[in-house]
Motif scaffolding. Structure first.
Motif, PDB file in Angstrom:
ATOM      1  N   GLU A 195       0.821  -1.199   0.000  1.00 24.52           N
ATOM      2  CA  GLU A 195       0.000   0.000   0.000  1.00 24.52           C
ATOM      3  C   GLU A 195       0.865   1.264   0.000  1.00 24.52           C
ATOM      4  OE1 GLU A 195      -3.595   1.963   2.711  1.00 24.52           O
ATOM      5  OE2 GLU A 195      -2.544   0.151   3.366  1.00 24.52           O
ATOM      6  N   ARG A 196       0.561   2.179  -0.912  1.00 22.69           N
ATOM      7  CA  ARG A 196       1.183   3.507  -1.005  1.00 22.69           C
ATOM      8  C   ARG A 196       2.704   3.447  -1.120  1.00 22.69           C
ATOM      9  NH1 ARG A 196      -2.764   4.426   2.873  1.00 22.69           N
ATOM     10  NH2 ARG A 196      -1.237   4.308   4.552  1.00 22.69           N
ATOM     11  N   ILE A 197       3.236   2.435  -1.766  1.00 26.92           N
ATOM     12  CA  ILE A 197       4.692   2.354  -1.917  1.00 26.92           C
ATOM     13  C   ILE A 197       5.144   3.260  -3.058  1.00 26.92           C
ATOM     14  CG2 ILE A 197       4.809   0.417  -3.569  1.00 26.92           C
ATOM     15  CD1 ILE A 197       7.076  -0.627  -1.539  1.00 26.92           C
ATOM     16  N   PHE A 198       6.328   3.845  -2.899  1.00 27.05           N
ATOM     17  CA  PHE A 198       6.824   4.809  -3.877  1.00 27.05           C
ATOM     18  C   PHE A 198       8.338   4.711  -3.947  1.00 27.05           C
ATOM     19  CE2 PHE A 198       5.629   8.151  -6.651  1.00 27.05           C
ATOM     20  CZ  PHE A 198       6.669   9.063  -6.679  1.00 27.05           C
ATOM     21  N   HIS A 199       8.897   5.120  -5.080  1.00 28.05           N
ATOM     22  CA  HIS A 199      10.347   5.035  -5.278  1.00 28.05           C
ATOM     23  C   HIS A 199      11.040   6.236  -4.651  1.00 28.05           C
ATOM     24  CE1 HIS A 199       9.756   7.934  -8.625  1.00 28.05           C
ATOM     25  NE2 HIS A 199       8.668   7.223  -8.842  1.00 28.05           N
ATOM     26  N   MET A 200      12.226   5.988  -4.097  1.00 27.56           N
ATOM     27  CA  MET A 200      13.056   7.042  -3.521  1.00 27.56           C
ATOM     28  C   MET A 200      14.169   7.362  -4.514  1.00 27.56           C
ATOM     29  SD  MET A 200      13.298   5.872   0.478  1.00 27.56           S
ATOM     30  CE  MET A 200      13.585   4.101   0.217  1.00 27.56           C
ATOM     31  N   GLY A 201      13.957   8.358  -5.339  1.00 22.68           N
ATOM     32  CA  GLY A 201      14.910   8.674  -6.388  1.00 22.68           C
ATOM     33  C   GLY A 201      14.580   7.923  -7.672  1.00 22.68           C
ATOM     34  N   GLU A 214      20.232   1.189 -15.516  1.00 21.21           N
ATOM     35  CA  GLU A 214      19.835  -0.039 -14.817  1.00 21.21           C
ATOM     36  C   GLU A 214      20.268   0.029 -13.354  1.00 21.21           C
ATOM     37  OE1 GLU A 214      21.389  -3.493 -17.113  1.00 21.21           O
ATOM     38  OE2 GLU A 214      22.104  -1.936 -18.478  1.00 21.21           O
ATOM     39  N   GLY A 215      19.750  -0.927 -12.583  1.00 24.54           N
ATOM     40  CA  GLY A 215      20.290  -1.121 -11.250  1.00 24.54           C
ATOM     41  C   GLY A 215      19.367  -0.758 -10.117  1.00 24.54           C
ATOM     42  N   LEU A 216      19.981  -0.414  -8.988  1.00 23.64           N
ATOM     43  CA  LEU A 216      19.292  -0.336  -7.703  1.00 23.64           C
ATOM     44  C   LEU A 216      18.393   0.887  -7.581  1.00 23.64           C
ATOM     45  CD1 LEU A 216      18.956  -1.501  -4.842  1.00 23.64           C
ATOM     46  CD2 LEU A 216      20.963  -0.157  -4.157  1.00 23.64           C
ATOM     47  N   ILE A 217      17.130   0.626  -7.246  1.00 16.46           N
ATOM     48  CA  ILE A 217      16.179   1.652  -6.839  1.00 16.46           C
ATOM     49  C   ILE A 217      15.578   1.203  -5.512  1.00 16.46           C
ATOM     50  CG2 ILE A 217      13.860   2.565  -7.281  1.00 16.46           C
ATOM     51  CD1 ILE A 217      14.550   3.044 -10.091  1.00 16.46           C
ATOM     52  N   LEU A 218      15.480   2.121  -4.561  1.00 14.63           N
ATOM     53  CA  LEU A 218      14.848   1.827  -3.280  1.00 14.63           C
ATOM     54  C   LEU A 218      13.417   2.334  -3.295  1.00 14.63           C
ATOM     55  CD1 LEU A 218      17.720   2.793  -0.806  1.00 14.63           C
ATOM     56  CD2 LEU A 218      17.160   0.539  -1.729  1.00 14.63           C
ATOM     57  N   MET A 219      12.508   1.546  -2.722  1.00 15.84           N
ATOM     58  CA  MET A 219      11.099   1.906  -2.655  1.00 15.84           C
ATOM     59  C   MET A 219      10.602   1.701  -1.228  1.00 15.84           C
ATOM     60  SD  MET A 219       9.718   0.161  -6.203  1.00 15.84           S
ATOM     61  CE  MET A 219       8.251   1.211  -6.231  1.00 15.84           C
ATOM     62  N   THR A 220       9.655   2.525  -0.807  1.00 12.79           N
ATOM     63  CA  THR A 220       9.123   2.405   0.554  1.00 12.79           C
ATOM     64  C   THR A 220       7.738   3.026   0.651  1.00 12.79           C
ATOM     65  OG1 THR A 220       9.671   2.732   2.895  1.00 12.79           O
ATOM     66  CG2 THR A 220      10.036   4.597   1.430  1.00 12.79           C
ATOM     67  N   ASN A 221       6.990   2.640   1.690  1.00  7.63           N
ATOM     68  CA  ASN A 221       5.759   3.344   2.030  1.00  7.63           C
ATOM     69  C   ASN A 221       5.926   4.087   3.358  1.00  7.63           C
ATOM     70  OD1 ASN A 221       5.753   1.198   3.794  1.00  7.63           O
ATOM     71  ND2 ASN A 221       3.860   0.281   3.040  1.00  7.63           N
ATOM     72  N   ASP A 222       7.178   4.261   3.777  1.00  3.74           N
ATOM     73  CA  ASP A 222       7.526   5.035   4.966  1.00  3.74           C
ATOM     74  C   ASP A 222       7.844   6.455   4.523  1.00  3.74           C
ATOM     75  OD1 ASP A 222       8.743   6.255   7.147  1.00  3.74           O
ATOM     76  OD2 ASP A 222       9.775   4.437   7.793  1.00  3.74           O
ATOM     77  N   GLY A 223       6.896   7.365   4.706  1.00  2.18           N
ATOM     78  CA  GLY A 223       7.055   8.721   4.206  1.00  2.18           C
ATOM     79  C   GLY A 223       8.239   9.451   4.806  1.00  2.18           C
ATOM     80  N   GLU A 224       8.485   9.267   6.098  1.00  2.74           N
ATOM     81  CA  GLU A 224       9.599   9.958   6.750  1.00  2.74           C
ATOM     82  C   GLU A 224      10.938   9.479   6.209  1.00  2.74           C
ATOM     83  OE1 GLU A 224      10.905  11.246  11.266  1.00  2.74           O
ATOM     84  OE2 GLU A 224       9.960   9.294  10.950  1.00  2.74           O
ATOM     85  N   LEU A 225      11.086   8.170   6.045  1.00  4.92           N
ATOM     86  CA  LEU A 225      12.323   7.633   5.491  1.00  4.92           C
ATOM     87  C   LEU A 225      12.526   8.138   4.067  1.00  4.92           C
ATOM     88  CD1 LEU A 225      14.765   5.742   5.656  1.00  4.92           C
ATOM     89  CD2 LEU A 225      13.274   3.875   4.906  1.00  4.92           C
ATOM     90  N   SER A 226      11.467   8.139   3.269  1.00  6.55           N
ATOM     91  CA  SER A 226      11.555   8.600   1.887  1.00  6.55           C
ATOM     92  C   SER A 226      12.020  10.055   1.812  1.00  6.55           C
ATOM     93  CB  SER A 226      10.195   8.444   1.198  1.00  6.55           C
ATOM     94  OG  SER A 226      10.239   8.940  -0.121  1.00  6.55           O
TER      95      SER A 226
END
Length: 258
Positions: free
Chosen positions: A113-119, A126-138
């Motif tokens: 739920e509500r997950i989004f990419h950070m950058g 290609e390669g590493l993308i981080l995703m989270t639904n933690d708004g503060e961490l993002s």
């Protein structure tokens, strides 16, 4: 008004059993067995709302209170999830595309739920993308104040010398929006036609690696991001993802000031 943890402590001393035992919270956060977590408390490594806790049996409300171990904040919301994803070429770093092109949502689906990419990574990278639904961490990961180091393996057109690589670290290069330097630059392999380099930099500017090498006459053939802060791509296959462990989320949080 009494400190939030002082209130919790008084409640415990008066026989109120509200909240969760601190050692149980630590164990659930991945710090080991409850016995080990009890030792951490007794050793003075644990704080609740900024106050050092050295007594066993103390209870904490994970919805309202902040727990830190060795100065690093513990993420207590079990609904939060953070992913490491290996983006292939020709995938958009977005969740939706009106033109119907392949996006990150096509890889992770609607499971979270509500997950989004950070950058982002550009379309051909290609390669590493981080995703989270933690708004503060993002917010912290993407904020310029907390720009974490990012590592790339880059294949260039042409033979790049070690002197040029060192100059990009020492003095950098001038782009349209100012001077930029690499934190690290090392040659992995080279021949007359191509050079493979490993570069590290903190800048999060758009297409920054391609712009840096393009400015000195070495167009990028291939770009793979292999690490963001303490999080590594590892052997994650293109088009797949994994959930970060609690320890990885803690290390990422610490790197961005949480």
């Amino acid at each position: 008004m009494p400190h939030a943890y002082s209130q919790a402590k008084k409640a415990h001393e008066s026989g109120n059993n509200e909240g969760i035992r601190l050692q149980k919270i630590l164990a659930q956060a991945g710090f080991g067995s409850r016995r080990k977590c009890e030792e951490m408390i007794l050793d003075g490594r644990v704080e609740v709302d900024g106050e050092l806790v050295t007594e066993l049996g103390s209870r904490v409300d994970p919805k309202r209170q902040e727990v830190r171990v060795d100065g690093s904040r513990i993420r207590l919301n079990n609904r939060h999830v953070t992913l490491a994803l290996n983006k292939p070429k020709r995938v958009l770093s977005t969740m939706d595309d009106p033109k119907g092109r392949y996006t990150l949502r096509d890889i992770v689906g609607d499971k979270y739920e509500r997950i989004f990419h950070m950058g982002r990574l550009d379309y051909d990278s290609e390669g590493l993308i981080l995703m989270t639904n933690d708004g503060e961490l993002s917010q912290h990961v993407m904020h310029p104040r907390y720009e974490v180091a990012k590592t790339y393996v880059v294949t260039l057109d042409g033979h790049l010398s070690g002197n040029v690589c060192r100059r990009l670290v020492r003095t950098g290069v001038q782009l349209d929006d100012g001077w930029i330097k690499l934190d690290q630059c090392s040659i992995i392999d080279a021949n007359r036609e191509t050079t493979i380099v490993k570069v590290v930099l903190h800048s999060g500017k758009n297409r920054i690696v391609r712009r840096i090498f393009g400015a000195i006459g070495f167009p990028v053939r291939r770009l793979v991001r292999t690490q963001i802060g303490p999080i590594k791509l590892g052997d994650l296959k293109p088009g797949s993802y994994r959930v970060l462990s609690d320890a990885e989320v803690r290390s990422l949080s610490k790197a961005v000031g949480l």
